[in-house]
Design a protein around this motif. Structure first.
Motif, PDB file in Angstrom:
ATOM      1  N   LEU A  64       0.826  -1.205   0.000  1.00 48.22           N
ATOM      2  CA  LEU A  64       0.000   0.000   0.000  1.00 48.22           C
ATOM      3  C   LEU A  64       0.860   1.254   0.000  1.00 48.22           C
ATOM      4  CD1 LEU A  64      -2.839   1.213   0.145  1.00 48.22           C
ATOM      5  CD2 LEU A  64      -2.706   1.061   2.633  1.00 48.22           C
ATOM      6  N   VAL A  65       1.908   1.255   0.832  1.00 49.12           N
ATOM      7  CA  VAL A  65       2.822   2.395   0.880  1.00 49.12           C
ATOM      8  C   VAL A  65       3.523   2.579  -0.460  1.00 49.12           C
ATOM      9  CG1 VAL A  65       4.970   3.249   1.895  1.00 49.12           C
ATOM     10  CG2 VAL A  65       3.193   2.312   3.363  1.00 49.12           C
ATOM     11  N   GLY A  66       3.957   1.449  -1.062  1.00 49.89           N
ATOM     12  CA  GLY A  66       4.613   1.522  -2.363  1.00 49.89           C
ATOM     13  C   GLY A  66       3.707   2.097  -3.433  1.00 49.89           C
ATOM     14  N   MET A  67       2.436   1.693  -3.431  1.00 44.86           N
ATOM     15  CA  MET A  67       1.488   2.196  -4.428  1.00 44.86           C
ATOM     16  C   MET A  67       1.219   3.683  -4.229  1.00 44.86           C
ATOM     17  SD  MET A  67      -1.260  -0.945  -4.567  1.00 44.86           S
ATOM     18  CE  MET A  67      -2.409   0.018  -5.542  1.00 44.86           C
ATOM     19  N   VAL A  68       1.049   4.104  -2.978  1.00 41.86           N
ATOM     20  CA  VAL A  68       0.806   5.526  -2.708  1.00 41.86           C
ATOM     21  C   VAL A  68       2.005   6.362  -3.139  1.00 41.86           C
ATOM     22  CG1 VAL A  68       0.478   7.229  -0.878  1.00 41.86           C
ATOM     23  CG2 VAL A  68      -0.812   5.093  -0.824  1.00 41.86           C
ATOM     24  N   ASN A  69       3.215   5.852  -2.859  1.00 45.50           N
ATOM     25  CA  ASN A  69       4.427   6.578  -3.233  1.00 45.50           C
ATOM     26  C   ASN A  69       4.532   6.744  -4.745  1.00 45.50           C
ATOM     27  OD1 ASN A  69       7.078   7.752  -2.565  1.00 45.50           O
ATOM     28  ND2 ASN A  69       7.880   5.962  -3.611  1.00 45.50           N
ATOM     29  N   ILE A  70       4.232   5.664  -5.473  1.00 40.05           N
ATOM     30  CA  ILE A  70       4.289   5.713  -6.939  1.00 40.05           C
ATOM     31  C   ILE A  70       3.225   6.649  -7.492  1.00 40.05           C
ATOM     32  CG2 ILE A  70       3.990   4.347  -9.057  1.00 40.05           C
ATOM     33  CD1 ILE A  70       5.027   1.945  -7.377  1.00 40.05           C
ATOM     34  N   LEU A  71       2.012   6.570  -6.947  1.00 36.51           N
ATOM     35  CA  LEU A  71       0.931   7.439  -7.415  1.00 36.51           C
ATOM     36  C   LEU A  71       1.277   8.914  -7.221  1.00 36.51           C
ATOM     37  CD1 LEU A  71      -2.297   5.564  -6.233  1.00 36.51           C
ATOM     38  CD2 LEU A  71      -1.688   6.147  -8.590  1.00 36.51           C
ATOM     39  N   THR A  92       5.572  13.391   3.086  1.00 35.72           N
ATOM     40  CA  THR A  92       4.197  13.012   3.388  1.00 35.72           C
ATOM     41  C   THR A  92       4.071  11.607   3.951  1.00 35.72           C
ATOM     42  OG1 THR A  92       3.295  14.498   1.699  1.00 35.72           O
ATOM     43  CG2 THR A  92       1.895  12.667   2.409  1.00 35.72           C
ATOM     44  N   LEU A  93       4.673  10.614   3.278  1.00 33.59           N
ATOM     45  CA  LEU A  93       4.515   9.232   3.712  1.00 33.59           C
ATOM     46  C   LEU A  93       5.104   8.980   5.102  1.00 33.59           C
ATOM     47  CD1 LEU A  93       5.053   7.154   0.443  1.00 33.59           C
ATOM     48  CD2 LEU A  93       2.939   7.494   1.719  1.00 33.59           C
ATOM     49  N   PRO A  94       6.339   9.444   5.398  1.00 38.31           N
ATOM     50  CA  PRO A  94       6.845   9.242   6.763  1.00 38.31           C
ATOM     51  C   PRO A  94       5.976   9.910   7.828  1.00 38.31           C
ATOM     52  CG  PRO A  94       8.643   9.843   5.288  1.00 38.31           C
ATOM     53  CD  PRO A  94       7.376  10.026   4.515  1.00 38.31           C
ATOM     54  N   VAL A  95       5.408  11.081   7.503  1.00 36.45           N
ATOM     55  CA  VAL A  95       4.528  11.753   8.466  1.00 36.45           C
ATOM     56  C   VAL A  95       3.273  10.915   8.709  1.00 36.45           C
ATOM     57  CG1 VAL A  95       2.974  13.724   8.788  1.00 36.45           C
ATOM     58  CG2 VAL A  95       5.318  14.110   8.052  1.00 36.45           C
ATOM     59  N   ILE A 157      11.505  12.032  12.216  1.00 42.28           N
ATOM     60  CA  ILE A 157      12.870  12.422  11.853  1.00 42.28           C
ATOM     61  C   ILE A 157      13.105  12.154  10.367  1.00 42.28           C
ATOM     62  CG2 ILE A 157      15.313  11.874  12.182  1.00 42.28           C
ATOM     63  CD1 ILE A 157      14.664  11.271  15.119  1.00 42.28           C
ATOM     64  N   SER A 158      12.615  10.997   9.904  1.00 44.35           N
ATOM     65  CA  SER A 158      12.742  10.645   8.491  1.00 44.35           C
ATOM     66  C   SER A 158      12.032  11.665   7.606  1.00 44.35           C
ATOM     67  CB  SER A 158      12.154   9.245   8.247  1.00 44.35           C
ATOM     68  OG  SER A 158      12.108   8.938   6.869  1.00 44.35           O
ATOM     69  N   ALA A 159      10.841  12.086   8.018  1.00 40.98           N
ATOM     70  CA  ALA A 159      10.081  13.070   7.237  1.00 40.98           C
ATOM     71  C   ALA A 159      10.850  14.378   7.114  1.00 40.98           C
ATOM     72  CB  ALA A 159       8.725  13.312   7.895  1.00 40.98           C
ATOM     73  N   THR A 160      11.424  14.833   8.221  1.00 47.66           N
ATOM     74  CA  THR A 160      12.188  16.079   8.203  1.00 47.66           C
ATOM     75  C   THR A 160      13.422  15.968   7.312  1.00 47.66           C
ATOM     76  OG1 THR A 160      11.466  16.558  10.466  1.00 47.66           O
ATOM     77  CG2 THR A 160      13.349  17.792   9.638  1.00 47.66           C
ATOM     78  N   ALA A 161      14.158  14.850   7.461  1.00 43.41           N
ATOM     79  CA  ALA A 161      15.363  14.644   6.661  1.00 43.41           C
ATOM     80  C   ALA A 161      15.015  14.516   5.181  1.00 43.41           C
ATOM     81  CB  ALA A 161      16.103  13.392   7.143  1.00 43.41           C
ATOM     82  N   ASN A 162      13.930  13.790   4.873  1.00 40.62           N
ATOM     83  CA  ASN A 162      13.492  13.642   3.481  1.00 40.62           C
ATOM     84  C   ASN A 162      13.135  14.987   2.875  1.00 40.62           C
ATOM     85  OD1 ASN A 162      13.657  10.964   2.527  1.00 40.62           O
ATOM     86  ND2 ASN A 162      11.937  10.351   3.796  1.00 40.62           N
ATOM     87  N   PHE A 163      12.426  15.803   3.648  1.00 39.75           N
ATOM     88  CA  PHE A 163      11.987  17.103   3.138  1.00 39.75           C
ATOM     89  C   PHE A 163      13.187  17.992   2.816  1.00 39.75           C
ATOM     90  CE2 PHE A 163      10.756  21.546   3.756  1.00 39.75           C
ATOM     91  CZ  PHE A 163       9.661  21.631   2.899  1.00 39.75           C
ATOM     92  N   LEU A 164      14.140  18.060   3.731  1.00 38.99           N
ATOM     93  CA  LEU A 164      15.307  18.918   3.526  1.00 38.99           C
ATOM     94  C   LEU A 164      16.166  18.426   2.360  1.00 38.99           C
ATOM     95  CD1 LEU A 164      16.337  19.542   7.252  1.00 38.99           C
ATOM     96  CD2 LEU A 164      15.123  21.102   5.703  1.00 38.99           C
TER      97      LEU A 164
END
Length: 234
Positions: A64-71, A92-95, A157-164
């Protein structure tokens, strides 16, 4: 009694649901149209999720996460959006996952229990027997909830690092370029994000998770007075 569903291969799940679709999105545009690239990439987590549900009767959240990420990635590319939009997408996904993990701490099945208390890995029969014998079930539940809270922190933490990181990589693409040239630039940014994302974000989080698992096992070991080695399934 219902038969125990066969365990999932976590490495195969990550490869099919995450790695292969990302590679298709990054490189598929060189060979087929962007629309068809998105469709092909979606087929992998969709097919894996369906077969996994039919085989184990469990919803596969990695699919499900993989599909949302691809979409999200494909939709942004098809709408010719870039820059800050991809930075928000990467966060978005890590949050969302962090919020779900945080919410699970208030339920009877906190995320730490689902992820760490795997009967194929831990000797849960021994752990439950010792907990009952010593009357430590409530303290064990507290350990699970506390570990779940730390686990949710790792996602934030992942969301913040991904965003930056994404904010640095996904620069605005020159609108004067042709659609094909813009897609090539975007594919290069996606490939760059994928490679750096592992070194800058995923690897440190793997270390964080490893420490978290070790701390969890040590607390359980002290709680039920059993060596850590004996907690592992032989």
């Amino acid at each position: 009694m219902k038969p125990t569903p066969p365990p999932e291969n976590p490495l195969l799940s990550l490869v099919v649901n995450i790695l292969i679709p990302v590679l298709i999105l990054n490189k598929g545009g060189h060979f087929i149209s962007s629309q068809f690239t998105l469709l092909v990439a979606l087929c992998f987590p969709l097919a894996y999720g369906i077969q996994d549900y039919l085989r184990r009767k469990h919803k596969n959240y990695v699919s499900l996460v993989g599909m949302v990420n691809i979409l999200l990635t494909g939709s942004l590319a098809l709408m010719s959006l870039n820059g800050i939009w991809f930075a928000f997408k990467e966060a978005t996904l890590p949050v969302i996952l962090g919020c779900l993990v945080l919410f699970s701490a208030r339920t009877k099945s906190p995320a730490a229990k689902i992820l760490f208390c795997n009967p194929h890995v831990l000797n849960m029969a021994l752990i439950e027997e010792r907990l009952t014998l010593l009357g430590q079930e409530s303290l064990f539940d507290k350990i699970l909830k506390r570990t779940t809270l730390w686990l949710s922190l790792s996602f934030f933490i992942s969301a913040t690092a991904n965003f930056l990181l994404a904010l640095h990589i996904f620069e605005d693409i020159d609108s004067k370029l042709t659609s094909e040239e813009q897609m090539k630039v975007l594919n290069g940014q996606l490939a760059h994000m994928t490679s750096l994302g592992f070194a800058v974000v995923a690897l440190p989080l793997m270390v964080f998770s490893g420490v978290l698992i070790y701390k969890f096992l040590k607390r359980v070991s002290v709680l039920i007075d059993v060596p850590v080695d004996s907690l592992m399934k032989s």
